[in-house]
Design a protein around this motif. Sequence first.
Motif, PDB file in Angstrom:
ATOM      1  N   ASN A 213      37.776  47.371  -3.244  1.00  0.00           N
ATOM      2  CA  ASN A 213      38.201  47.631  -1.600  1.00  0.00           C
ATOM      3  C   ASN A 213      36.976  47.817  -0.994  1.00  0.00           C
ATOM      4  O   ASN A 213      36.542  48.803  -0.326  1.00  0.00           O
ATOM      5  CB  ASN A 213      38.730  49.001  -1.609  1.00  0.00           C
ATOM      6  N   THR A 214      36.201  46.838  -0.828  1.00  0.00           N
ATOM      7  CA  THR A 214      34.808  46.832  -0.141  1.00  0.00           C
ATOM      8  C   THR A 214      34.697  45.355   0.750  1.00  0.00           C
ATOM      9  O   THR A 214      35.500  44.890   0.599  1.00  0.00           O
ATOM     10  CB  THR A 214      33.730  46.849  -1.055  1.00  0.00           C
ATOM     11  N   VAL A 215      33.520  45.310   1.254  1.00  0.00           N
ATOM     12  CA  VAL A 215      33.457  44.241   2.422  1.00  0.00           C
ATOM     13  C   VAL A 215      32.067  43.624   2.005  1.00  0.00           C
ATOM     14  O   VAL A 215      30.912  44.489   2.024  1.00  0.00           O
ATOM     15  CB  VAL A 215      33.499  44.801   3.718  1.00  0.00           C
ATOM     16  N   ASP A 216      31.943  42.275   2.383  1.00  0.00           N
ATOM     17  CA  ASP A 216      30.570  41.548   2.155  1.00  0.00           C
ATOM     18  C   ASP A 216      29.480  42.333   3.120  1.00  0.00           C
ATOM     19  O   ASP A 216      28.419  42.343   2.510  1.00  0.00           O
ATOM     20  CB  ASP A 216      30.980  40.045   2.523  1.00  0.00           C
ATOM     21  N   CYS A 217      29.968  42.391   4.227  1.00  0.00           N
ATOM     22  CA  CYS A 217      29.043  42.963   5.139  1.00  0.00           C
ATOM     23  C   CYS A 217      28.253  44.300   4.584  1.00  0.00           C
ATOM     24  O   CYS A 217      27.201  44.595   5.090  1.00  0.00           O
ATOM     25  CB  CYS A 217      29.417  43.221   6.759  1.00  0.00           C
ATOM     26  N   GLU A 361      37.486  54.267   5.635  1.00  0.00           N
ATOM     27  CA  GLU A 361      38.293  54.731   6.753  1.00  0.00           C
ATOM     28  C   GLU A 361      37.337  55.111   8.105  1.00  0.00           C
ATOM     29  O   GLU A 361      37.785  54.759   9.029  1.00  0.00           O
ATOM     30  CB  GLU A 361      39.343  55.613   6.431  1.00  0.00           C
ATOM     31  N   SER A 362      36.437  55.869   7.795  1.00  0.00           N
ATOM     32  CA  SER A 362      35.452  56.558   8.727  1.00  0.00           C
ATOM     33  C   SER A 362      34.861  55.297   9.502  1.00  0.00           C
ATOM     34  O   SER A 362      34.697  55.036  10.620  1.00  0.00           O
ATOM     35  CB  SER A 362      34.583  57.448   8.438  1.00  0.00           C
ATOM     36  N   MET A 363      34.091  54.588   8.665  1.00  0.00           N
ATOM     37  CA  MET A 363      33.368  53.283   9.069  1.00  0.00           C
ATOM     38  C   MET A 363      34.272  52.417   9.885  1.00  0.00           C
ATOM     39  O   MET A 363      33.876  51.714  10.913  1.00  0.00           O
ATOM     40  CB  MET A 363      32.594  52.573   8.040  1.00  0.00           C
ATOM     41  N   TYR A 364      35.620  51.933   9.383  1.00  0.00           N
ATOM     42  CA  TYR A 364      36.501  51.189  10.044  1.00  0.00           C
ATOM     43  C   TYR A 364      36.869  51.532  11.656  1.00  0.00           C
ATOM     44  O   TYR A 364      37.109  50.697  12.271  1.00  0.00           O
ATOM     45  CB  TYR A 364      37.667  51.274   9.226  1.00  0.00           C
ATOM     46  N   GLU A 365      36.714  53.053  11.708  1.00  0.00           N
ATOM     47  CA  GLU A 365      37.281  53.533  13.102  1.00  0.00           C
ATOM     48  C   GLU A 365      36.007  53.465  13.680  1.00  0.00           C
ATOM     49  O   GLU A 365      35.932  54.328  14.980  1.00  0.00           O
ATOM     50  CB  GLU A 365      38.080  54.886  12.918  1.00  0.00           C
ATOM     51  N   GLY A 366      34.498  53.577  13.338  1.00  0.00           N
ATOM     52  CA  GLY A 366      33.497  53.766  14.145  1.00  0.00           C
ATOM     53  C   GLY A 366      33.097  55.119  13.916  1.00  0.00           C
ATOM     54  O   GLY A 366      32.546  55.471  15.042  1.00  0.00           O
ATOM     55  N   GLN A 427      28.972  49.094  15.681  1.00  0.00           N
ATOM     56  CA  GLN A 427      28.396  47.873  15.212  1.00  0.00           C
ATOM     57  C   GLN A 427      29.200  47.631  13.706  1.00  0.00           C
ATOM     58  O   GLN A 427      30.060  46.568  13.501  1.00  0.00           O
ATOM     59  CB  GLN A 427      27.066  47.835  14.871  1.00  0.00           C
ATOM     60  N   LEU A 428      29.162  48.507  12.866  1.00  0.00           N
ATOM     61  CA  LEU A 428      29.987  48.314  11.516  1.00  0.00           C
ATOM     62  C   LEU A 428      31.567  48.369  11.781  1.00  0.00           C
ATOM     63  O   LEU A 428      31.969  47.412  11.156  1.00  0.00           O
ATOM     64  CB  LEU A 428      29.517  49.549  10.565  1.00  0.00           C
ATOM     65  N   LYS A 429      31.803  48.776  12.577  1.00  0.00           N
ATOM     66  CA  LYS A 429      33.396  48.881  13.094  1.00  0.00           C
ATOM     67  C   LYS A 429      33.984  47.451  13.246  1.00  0.00           C
ATOM     68  O   LYS A 429      34.806  46.794  12.980  1.00  0.00           O
ATOM     69  CB  LYS A 429      33.888  49.631  14.338  1.00  0.00           C
ATOM     70  N   ARG A 430      32.942  46.809  14.369  1.00  0.00           N
ATOM     71  CA  ARG A 430      33.312  45.448  14.674  1.00  0.00           C
ATOM     72  C   ARG A 430      33.374  44.590  13.451  1.00  0.00           C
ATOM     73  O   ARG A 430      34.129  43.531  13.090  1.00  0.00           O
ATOM     74  CB  ARG A 430      32.367  45.211  15.892  1.00  0.00           C
ATOM     75  N   GLN A 431      32.027  44.699  12.294  1.00  0.00           N
ATOM     76  CA  GLN A 431      32.135  43.834  11.390  1.00  0.00           C
ATOM     77  C   GLN A 431      33.194  43.935  10.354  1.00  0.00           C
ATOM     78  O   GLN A 431      33.663  43.095   9.795  1.00  0.00           O
ATOM     79  CB  GLN A 431      30.681  44.230  10.660  1.00  0.00           C
ATOM     80  N   LEU A 432      33.704  45.304  10.333  1.00  0.00           N
ATOM     81  CA  LEU A 432      34.624  45.514   9.255  1.00  0.00           C
ATOM     82  C   LEU A 432      36.056  44.822   9.797  1.00  0.00           C
ATOM     83  O   LEU A 432      36.782  44.416   8.962  1.00  0.00           O
ATOM     84  CB  LEU A 432      34.919  47.079   8.659  1.00  0.00           C
ATOM     85  N   ARG A 433      36.384  45.115  11.117  1.00  0.00           N
ATOM     86  CA  ARG A 433      37.567  44.702  11.588  1.00  0.00           C
ATOM     87  C   ARG A 433      37.524  42.856  11.533  1.00  0.00           C
ATOM     88  O   ARG A 433      38.615  42.360  11.346  1.00  0.00           O
ATOM     89  CB  ARG A 433      37.868  45.001  13.038  1.00  0.00           C
ATOM     90  N   GLN A 434      36.272  42.568  11.788  1.00  0.00           N
ATOM     91  CA  GLN A 434      36.238  41.030  11.774  1.00  0.00           C
ATOM     92  C   GLN A 434      36.714  40.581  10.263  1.00  0.00           C
ATOM     93  O   GLN A 434      37.188  39.415  10.075  1.00  0.00           O
ATOM     94  CB  GLN A 434      34.875  40.549  12.234  1.00  0.00           C
ATOM     95  N   ALA A 435      36.015  41.135   9.205  1.00  0.00           N
ATOM     96  CA  ALA A 435      36.309  40.743   7.951  1.00  0.00           C
ATOM     97  C   ALA A 435      37.866  40.576   7.638  1.00  0.00           C
ATOM     98  O   ALA A 435      38.173  39.761   6.764  1.00  0.00           O
ATOM     99  CB  ALA A 435      35.610  41.564   7.147  1.00  0.00           C
TER     100      ALA A 435
END
Length: 457
Positions: A213-217, A361-366, A427-435
Amino acid sequence: MEKHRAGNRRRRLVVVPAPFQGHLTPMLQLASILHSNGFSITIAHTRFNSPDPSNHPHFSFLPFSDGLSHSDSISSHNLTAITDTLSANCASPFRDLLLRLTTQNIACIVHDGLMYFVDSVAQQLNLPTILLRTTCATNVLAYHSLHRLLSEGCLPLQANETCRHADERVVPGLEPLRFKDLPTFISTNSDVLQYQLNKVQHGIKSSLGVIFNTVDCLEGHRVDELRQIYQVPIFPIGAFHGMAPDSSSSFLEQDHSCIAWLHEQAPRSVLYVSLGSIITWEEKELTEMVYGLLSSKQKFLWVVRARAIDVTEWVESLAEDVRKAIGDRGCMVRWAPQKEVLAHEAVGGFWSHCGWNSTLESMYEGKPMICQAHFGDQRVNSRLASHVWKVGVEWSGDVMERGDVEKAVTKLMVDPQGKQMWQRAQQLKRQLRQAVTQGGSSRNTLIHLVDHILSFS
């Protein structure tokens, strides 16, 4: 991916979660994702901390015996003991469950990395397995490094005179992780450490794939390192909750009244305080926390989990002016709907224990964090959030003191450093949501995972 892609191949997955909150939640999210991609899902679960089938009507739920009682409780100090009990008691009941299902209809078993017994049973029945590791990828890479550290005599740190100051040194190859950040299962016994590490490595090597449950970015280079080490397919398809239908898997009743309170607060004005489902606090620590929070002059939503005291009575024991200040500035609940809280515009930061689910969850919501880790992978996550992704204030105190609380809260919510963390979190929020959108890295990897499972049929 469309459901019809699975065709007439075997499409039933047996999913085996571990009975801990931080493990059950991502496994059920993963099951929902796979169900939406054409698989039938059977949740094979322990009777201890069993999930509620009514929250997941599209799944089949089958319990098996585990040797634990409902009076058993989970703490940071008995996770290993409970996991060992499961390994000793569950193999035979789980095998009987699979035989009742008719194994020729099972495409694959997807199991939590702590459910060690699943692999041996699957091998007996000639069933393929895929592993879910519920930590970040860097944490599993840290397990790999622990083998070398044990052989060099640098672990346990307390047992080796030459490594007295090693806890502050950076681990070669794992920068910026320090020795003190490594997940050591709260043990000073090298035999126990070695046993756990062997279980982790054997589980990865014997599986036909590992899901994170992780993301390339966030961790793309660490995922690549794990692929080189273990030579198995690895699938980073996070954030799970960004792709899974929303449903509850909480063992604790959520108090939604705090959402109405958040509606009344200004944007970015509230610090959300929740330090996990396992760690609880003594009365003295709660008192230091509340005085520090009040001294920071910030609004706060506080999930209060105390050990052996009645929280209501504790609040009533405080001075009248303190109780009034709490009413003016704070909202206190036993448990909160965390994803809804973090998504609220009034929340400007998160004081967290840095469990991986909460961190993601925190990073996903910025939302930037105060990172107060306690055990296991939390120290790894804290270090990554504060020193790699730069969205966290690392808690430095060994004890809870009101001055440290005020300082950390002010840094996150008021100071320029905290405002920079907010920008980085956006910035991370945008990247995670794009993923997790169509064409994003996690969505593309999910397609590969589905095809990989179908290739077993």
